[in-house]
Enzyme design. Structure first.
Site, PDB file in Angstrom:
ATOM      1  N   HIS A  37      -9.159  -2.670 -81.129  1.00  0.00           N
ATOM      2  CA  HIS A  37      -8.426  -3.923 -80.936  1.00  0.00           C
ATOM      3  C   HIS A  37      -9.371  -5.075 -81.265  1.00  0.00           C
ATOM      4  O   HIS A  37     -10.519  -4.846 -81.691  1.00  0.00           O
ATOM      5  CB  HIS A  37      -7.885  -4.011 -79.500  1.00  0.00           C
ATOM      6  CG  HIS A  37      -8.920  -3.731 -78.442  1.00  0.00           C
ATOM      7  ND1 HIS A  37     -10.000  -4.559 -78.226  1.00  0.00           N
ATOM      8  CD2 HIS A  37      -9.074  -2.694 -77.574  1.00  0.00           C
ATOM      9  CE1 HIS A  37     -10.746  -4.077 -77.251  1.00  0.00           C
ATOM     10  NE2 HIS A  37     -10.211  -2.934 -76.843  1.00  0.00           N
ATOM     11  N   GLY A  39     -11.131  -6.968 -79.534  1.00  0.00           N
ATOM     12  CA  GLY A  39     -12.431  -6.940 -78.838  1.00  0.00           C
ATOM     13  C   GLY A  39     -13.448  -6.152 -79.648  1.00  0.00           C
ATOM     14  O   GLY A  39     -14.573  -6.627 -79.896  1.00  0.00           O
ATOM     15  N   HIS A  40     -13.061  -4.965 -80.098  1.00  0.00           N
ATOM     16  CA  HIS A  40     -13.968  -4.152 -80.921  1.00  0.00           C
ATOM     17  C   HIS A  40     -14.326  -4.890 -82.215  1.00  0.00           C
ATOM     18  O   HIS A  40     -15.475  -4.888 -82.654  1.00  0.00           O
ATOM     19  CB  HIS A  40     -13.293  -2.838 -81.306  1.00  0.00           C
ATOM     20  CG  HIS A  40     -12.956  -1.929 -80.160  1.00  0.00           C
ATOM     21  ND1 HIS A  40     -11.663  -1.640 -79.795  1.00  0.00           N
ATOM     22  CD2 HIS A  40     -13.741  -1.235 -79.290  1.00  0.00           C
ATOM     23  CE1 HIS A  40     -11.664  -0.799 -78.774  1.00  0.00           C
ATOM     24  NE2 HIS A  40     -12.907  -0.541 -78.433  1.00  0.00           N
ATOM     25  N   GLN A  64     -17.742  11.426 -70.268  1.00  0.00           N
ATOM     26  CA  GLN A  64     -17.627  10.255 -69.390  1.00  0.00           C
ATOM     27  C   GLN A  64     -16.272  10.182 -68.685  1.00  0.00           C
ATOM     28  O   GLN A  64     -15.993   9.218 -67.985  1.00  0.00           O
ATOM     29  CB  GLN A  64     -17.945   8.962 -70.156  1.00  0.00           C
ATOM     30  CG  GLN A  64     -16.935   8.566 -71.190  1.00  0.00           C
ATOM     31  CD  GLN A  64     -17.436   7.423 -72.054  1.00  0.00           C
ATOM     32  OE1 GLN A  64     -18.371   7.563 -72.815  1.00  0.00           O
ATOM     33  NE2 GLN A  64     -16.822   6.257 -71.931  1.00  0.00           N
ATOM     34  N   GLY A 150     -19.840  -4.763 -75.461  1.00  0.00           N
ATOM     35  CA  GLY A 150     -19.055  -5.847 -74.886  1.00  0.00           C
ATOM     36  C   GLY A 150     -19.397  -6.118 -73.429  1.00  0.00           C
ATOM     37  O   GLY A 150     -19.640  -5.189 -72.654  1.00  0.00           O
ATOM     38  N   LYS A 152     -17.230  -7.004 -71.507  1.00  0.00           N
ATOM     39  CA  LYS A 152     -16.043  -6.484 -70.824  1.00  0.00           C
ATOM     40  C   LYS A 152     -16.433  -5.340 -69.878  1.00  0.00           C
ATOM     41  O   LYS A 152     -15.950  -5.251 -68.764  1.00  0.00           O
ATOM     42  CB  LYS A 152     -15.039  -6.029 -71.882  1.00  0.00           C
ATOM     43  CG  LYS A 152     -14.116  -4.910 -71.506  1.00  0.00           C
ATOM     44  CD  LYS A 152     -12.917  -5.430 -70.795  1.00  0.00           C
ATOM     45  CE  LYS A 152     -11.889  -4.409 -70.369  1.00  0.00           C
ATOM     46  NZ  LYS A 152     -12.194  -3.034 -70.458  1.00  0.00           N
ATOM     47  N   GLN A 156     -21.798  -1.273 -67.791  1.00  0.00           N
ATOM     48  CA  GLN A 156     -22.212  -0.380 -68.886  1.00  0.00           C
ATOM     49  C   GLN A 156     -23.272  -1.051 -69.759  1.00  0.00           C
ATOM     50  O   GLN A 156     -24.257  -0.420 -70.155  1.00  0.00           O
ATOM     51  CB  GLN A 156     -20.985  -0.013 -69.721  1.00  0.00           C
ATOM     52  CG  GLN A 156     -21.289   0.711 -71.006  1.00  0.00           C
ATOM     53  CD  GLN A 156     -20.024   1.156 -71.704  1.00  0.00           C
ATOM     54  OE1 GLN A 156     -19.435   2.160 -71.308  1.00  0.00           O
ATOM     55  NE2 GLN A 156     -19.586   0.441 -72.722  1.00  0.00           N
ATOM     56  N   SER A 188      -8.101  -4.206 -74.047  1.00  0.00           N
ATOM     57  CA  SER A 188      -8.595  -2.872 -73.717  1.00  0.00           C
ATOM     58  C   SER A 188      -7.662  -1.855 -74.338  1.00  0.00           C
ATOM     59  O   SER A 188      -6.444  -2.067 -74.387  1.00  0.00           O
ATOM     60  CB  SER A 188      -8.611  -2.704 -72.192  1.00  0.00           C
ATOM     61  OG  SER A 188      -8.704  -1.329 -71.859  1.00  0.00           O
ATOM     62  N   ARG A 190      -6.803   0.737 -73.057  1.00  0.00           N
ATOM     63  CA  ARG A 190      -5.943   1.237 -71.978  1.00  0.00           C
ATOM     64  C   ARG A 190      -4.778   0.282 -71.673  1.00  0.00           C
ATOM     65  O   ARG A 190      -3.854   0.678 -70.973  1.00  0.00           O
ATOM     66  CB  ARG A 190      -6.760   1.492 -70.708  1.00  0.00           C
ATOM     67  CG  ARG A 190      -7.669   2.716 -70.840  1.00  0.00           C
ATOM     68  CD  ARG A 190      -8.317   3.096 -69.524  1.00  0.00           C
ATOM     69  NE  ARG A 190      -8.946   4.400 -69.572  1.00  0.00           N
ATOM     70  CZ  ARG A 190     -10.252   4.627 -69.720  1.00  0.00           C
ATOM     71  NH1 ARG A 190     -11.079   3.607 -69.850  1.00  0.00           N
ATOM     72  NH2 ARG A 190     -10.736   5.861 -69.753  1.00  0.00           N
TER      73      ARG A 190
HETATM   74  P1  AMP Z   1     -14.467   1.375 -75.769  1.00  0.00           P
HETATM   75  O1  AMP Z   1     -13.868   1.779 -77.071  1.00  0.00           O
HETATM   76  O2  AMP Z   1     -13.475   0.927 -74.751  1.00  0.00           O
HETATM   77  O3  AMP Z   1     -15.457   2.395 -75.244  1.00  0.00           O
HETATM   78  O4  AMP Z   1     -15.324   0.079 -76.053  1.00  0.00           O
HETATM   79  C1  AMP Z   1     -16.279   0.051 -77.093  1.00  0.00           C
HETATM   80  C2  AMP Z   1     -17.037  -1.242 -77.015  1.00  0.00           C
HETATM   81  O5  AMP Z   1     -16.133  -2.335 -77.142  1.00  0.00           O
HETATM   82  C3  AMP Z   1     -17.775  -1.432 -75.684  1.00  0.00           C
HETATM   83  O6  AMP Z   1     -19.038  -2.029 -75.933  1.00  0.00           O
HETATM   84  C4  AMP Z   1     -16.851  -2.369 -74.947  1.00  0.00           C
HETATM   85  O7  AMP Z   1     -17.502  -3.157 -73.975  1.00  0.00           O
HETATM   86  C5  AMP Z   1     -16.342  -3.236 -76.079  1.00  0.00           C
HETATM   87  N1  AMP Z   1     -15.091  -3.908 -75.694  1.00  0.00           N
HETATM   88  C6  AMP Z   1     -13.971  -3.333 -75.190  1.00  0.00           C
HETATM   89  N2  AMP Z   1     -13.038  -4.271 -74.914  1.00  0.00           N
HETATM   90  C7  AMP Z   1     -13.589  -5.466 -75.256  1.00  0.00           C
HETATM   91  C8  AMP Z   1     -13.130  -6.817 -75.212  1.00  0.00           C
HETATM   92  N3  AMP Z   1     -11.923  -7.137 -74.761  1.00  0.00           N
HETATM   93  N4  AMP Z   1     -13.960  -7.794 -75.641  1.00  0.00           N
HETATM   94  C9  AMP Z   1     -15.195  -7.484 -76.128  1.00  0.00           C
HETATM   95  N5  AMP Z   1     -15.691  -6.226 -76.191  1.00  0.00           N
HETATM   96  C10 AMP Z   1     -14.901  -5.224 -75.769  1.00  0.00           C
END
Ligand code: AMP
Length: 283
Positions: A37, A39-40, A64, A150, A152, A156, A188, A190
């Protein structure tokens, strides 16, 4: 807009990176679990400001997830993810299968202390072992100069910094701001689980945290302010609040008014667990 190269073995990943290194390019890594999304995508943009090439890993890391968690139903959409990587300009996607990352007989676990203690670990006791182990593997596989994570997932980010510092992993860890929808909800993967009514409730999480952080910065008592925030979350429609807690922002040690702080929370909406965090400025 060209599609990224896609590799799913460590050998192919290393071969590609070796070729690039021969030409003197720098490399940034963005580890993800896919279902990409905005954020990524923001992390990839930052990565490409810091380095010549960006490798994005897409791996839903089973270690995890606890047995009761959503490993099986976690969204997987590789075709769409590769389109998004092309838009963002990432040059390489690493998409290993579980057998590539954890072949039969795999028997090692990395367990971080310090910032990993408490908060998420009180509710997901095996989570950070899984994260630290997979992140260490990814860094050793790709040997990036830097990696973007992130805010977020704030705890972590702190755990990954601790991991690199303690194990002398030569990867510069860059924290990136949380990307939110127009209503303040942190993006997210999720969020895809949420129905319309739940979405409206979810959108109140950030506002409640911001209000609480402002009260703390203005001198409110920590225990009363966090208890009030939990109450407000339940009133808004969250069924269960795992925690609302203020911490010192660098170490996640107990919060002190004279240091920059972070207010972190986790709460449940139906079967979906949401996390978020905001700054608490020092006095
Ligand atoms: P994930 O795929 O959820 O494991 O997240 C992968 C990376 O994207 C991690 O470093 C998260 O912190 C980051 N991330 C997830 N959601 C966001 C967001 N809304 N804004 C910025 N970074 C994000």
């Amino acid at each position: 807009m060209s599609r990224p190269l896609v590799v799913d073995s460590v050998a192919a990943l290393r071969a590609q990176i070796r070729d690039w290194r021969r030409d003197g390019v720098s490399l940034a890594m963005v580890p993800t679990m896919g279902a990409l999304h905005d954020g990524h995508i923001s992390l990839i943009r930052i990565a490409l400001e810091k380095a010549d090439r960006c490798v994005v890993s897409i791996f839903v890391n089973p270690t995890q997830f606890a047995p009761s968690e959503d490993l099986d139903k976690y969204p997987r959409q590789l075709g769409r993810d590769l389109d998004r990587l092309a838009e963002a300009g990432a040059q390489l996607a690493f998409t290993p299968g579980v057998a590539q990352m954890y072949p039969a007989g795999f028997a090692t676990k990395i367990s971080v202390g310090g910032p990993a203690a408490g908060l998420e670990s009180d509710f997901r006791p095996t989570f950070f072992d899984g994260v630290a182990t997979v992140v260490a593997k990814l860094f050793l596989q790709a040997s990036p100069d830097c990696a973007v994570f992130g805010e977020k997932d704030y705890q972590q980010l702190c755990v990954v910094r601790q991991l690199c510092s303690d194990l002398d992993l030569p990867v510069d860890i860059i924290g990136a701001p949380t990307i939110r929808d127009a209503h303040g909800l942190a993006m997210s993967s999720r969020n895809a689980y949420l129905g319309e009514t739940e979405l409206a409730v979810a959108r109140q999480l950030n506002a409640i945290l911001r209000r609480t952080a402002a009260a703390l910065a203005a001198g409110a008592d920590e225990g009363s302010a966090t208890a009030e925030a939990s109450r407000a979350l339940v009133e808004a429609g969250f069924e269960q609040v795992d925690y609302v807690a203020a911490r010192e922002s660098l170490t996640l040690a107990p919060w002190r008014r004279d240091r920059d702080g972070r207010l972190l929370a986790a709460a449940w909406l139906g079967k979906t667990r949401l996390i978020d965090n905001v700054e608490v400025p020092s006095a």
